[in-house]
Design a protein around this motif. Structure first.
Motif, PDB file in Angstrom:
ATOM      1  N   UNK A   1       4.721  15.062   8.105  1.00  0.00           N
ATOM      2  CA  UNK A   1       5.299  16.334   7.685  1.00  0.00           C
ATOM      3  C   UNK A   1       6.215  16.177   6.479  1.00  0.00           C
ATOM      4  N   UNK A   2       6.804  14.985   6.324  1.00  0.00           N
ATOM      5  CA  UNK A   2       7.810  14.791   5.285  1.00  0.00           C
ATOM      6  C   UNK A   2       7.512  13.525   4.477  1.00  0.00           C
ATOM      7  N   UNK A   3       6.378  13.477   3.789  1.00  0.00           N
ATOM      8  CA  UNK A   3       5.991  12.231   3.118  1.00  0.00           C
ATOM      9  C   UNK A   3       6.922  11.791   1.995  1.00  0.00           C
ATOM     10  N   UNK A   4       7.708  12.711   1.451  1.00  0.00           N
ATOM     11  CA  UNK A   4       8.584  12.354   0.335  1.00  0.00           C
ATOM     12  C   UNK A   4       9.955  11.880   0.785  1.00  0.00           C
ATOM     13  N   UNK A   5      10.246  11.957   2.089  1.00  0.00           N
ATOM     14  CA  UNK A   5      11.576  11.623   2.594  1.00  0.00           C
ATOM     15  C   UNK A   5      11.568  10.207   3.145  1.00  0.00           C
TER      16      UNK A   5
ATOM     17  N   UNK B   1      -2.197   7.147   6.109  1.00  0.00           N
ATOM     18  CA  UNK B   1      -2.422   8.243   7.048  1.00  0.00           C
ATOM     19  C   UNK B   1      -1.496   9.425   6.778  1.00  0.00           C
ATOM     20  N   UNK B   2      -0.305   9.149   6.269  1.00  0.00           N
ATOM     21  CA  UNK B   2       0.686  10.208   6.080  1.00  0.00           C
ATOM     22  C   UNK B   2       0.792  10.697   4.650  1.00  0.00           C
ATOM     23  N   UNK B   3       0.077  10.072   3.742  1.00  0.00           N
ATOM     24  CA  UNK B   3       0.150  10.493   2.353  1.00  0.00           C
ATOM     25  C   UNK B   3       1.420  10.090   1.649  1.00  0.00           C
ATOM     26  N   UNK B   4       2.071   9.037   2.145  1.00  0.00           N
ATOM     27  CA  UNK B   4       3.318   8.578   1.548  1.00  0.00           C
ATOM     28  C   UNK B   4       3.022   7.838   0.248  1.00  0.00           C
ATOM     29  N   UNK B   5       3.783   8.168  -0.783  1.00  0.00           N
ATOM     30  CA  UNK B   5       3.535   7.589  -2.098  1.00  0.00           C
ATOM     31  C   UNK B   5       4.391   6.362  -2.391  1.00  0.00           C
ATOM     32  N   UNK B   6       5.414   6.102  -1.575  1.00  0.00           N
ATOM     33  CA  UNK B   6       6.293   4.958  -1.812  1.00  0.00           C
ATOM     34  C   UNK B   6       6.522   4.219  -0.505  1.00  0.00           C
ATOM     35  N   UNK B   7       6.611   2.907  -0.592  1.00  0.00           N
ATOM     36  CA  UNK B   7       6.976   2.139   0.595  1.00  0.00           C
ATOM     37  C   UNK B   7       8.496   1.970   0.621  1.00  0.00           C
TER      38      UNK B   7
END
Length: 227
Positions: free
Chosen positions: A6-10, A39-45
């Motif tokens: 829900x919050x991939x940028x956070x 799976x979550x579309x997160x752009x940064x580790x």
């Protein structure tokens, strides 16, 4: 690995948390984090190390690769005798003026991307406030000039988002807000209250005066996801 699509940028709901004191390789962490990112579309580790003194090789590997290591100071107060001072109001209406001030305050933490701000506020509305997060503010001249948040879970309090808007700084607002949060946490049954601070920041001196003790450091870094 913590992941919330829900919050991939956070960063907070999406990171690899290294709590073990046993040596861990960088490849092992990122290998575990990558499936959650995809799976979550997160752009940064985002990697957070709870015992950096035991993970010096891991930190060195990340630093050698070019990651910028960020350090946070963990502070705790177990003093149930902290008395609130000054004029502090609890936020009772999460209305448009509050969300406008909240958005402006988030920018003071170098959060400027519109999508990130939207997700941050959605997480606040949908997760944190329903879980019991309380907000406090200082009002001066009819406008909100400082903010702080408190969450108490399982007998432990956490103070966050202590911020004063430009033009109202160096008037003691951060101290009275933090004192109120510690007092409220104790009233809610918290045995101790934690917060994070920049190790060399001005706020540390404020927390020292209130009675917070320095107990540990966290190390972390952010890096873009490899294509």
């Amino acid at each position: 690995v913590v992941s919330d699509a829900r919050f991939p940028a956070i960063q907070e709901p999406n990171h690899a948390r290294v709590e073990t004191r046993q040596p861990v390789r960088l490849e092992e962490i990122e290998g575990s984090l990558l499936p959650a990112m995809l799976a979550s579309g997160i752009e940064r580790s985002h990697v957070v190390i709870f015992h950096p003194e035991d993970q010096t090789d891991l930190i060195a590997a990340a630093s050698t690769r070019g990651e910028r290591i960020v350090w946070d100071l963990v502070m705790v107060s177990a003093d149930r005798g902290v008395e609130p001072t000054g004029e502090v109001q609890e936020v009772s209406a999460f209305d448009e003026p509050f969300w406008s001030d909240h958005r402006d305050s988030a920018r003071l933490f170098d959060i400027s991307d519109a999508d990130t701000l939207d997700q941050l506020q959605a997480m606040e509305r949908d997760v944190l406030i329903p879980a019991g997060r309380r907000w406090f503010s200082v009002i001066d001249g009819g406008r909100r000039v400082a903010l702080a948040a408190l969450l108490v879970l399982g007998g432990t309090g956490f103070v966050d988002h202590v911020v004063t808007f430009p033009g109202a700084r160096r008037r003691g607002h951060a101290e009275v807000l933090t004192r109120r949060c510690v007092w409220e946490a104790a009233a809610m049954g918290a045995d101790r209250v934690y917060l994070l601070a920049e190790p060399d920041g001005d706020a540390v001196r404020i927390y020292d005066r209130i009675g917070f003790e320095r107990v540990a450091h966290l190390a972390s870094w952010l890096s873009p996801r490899e294509p």
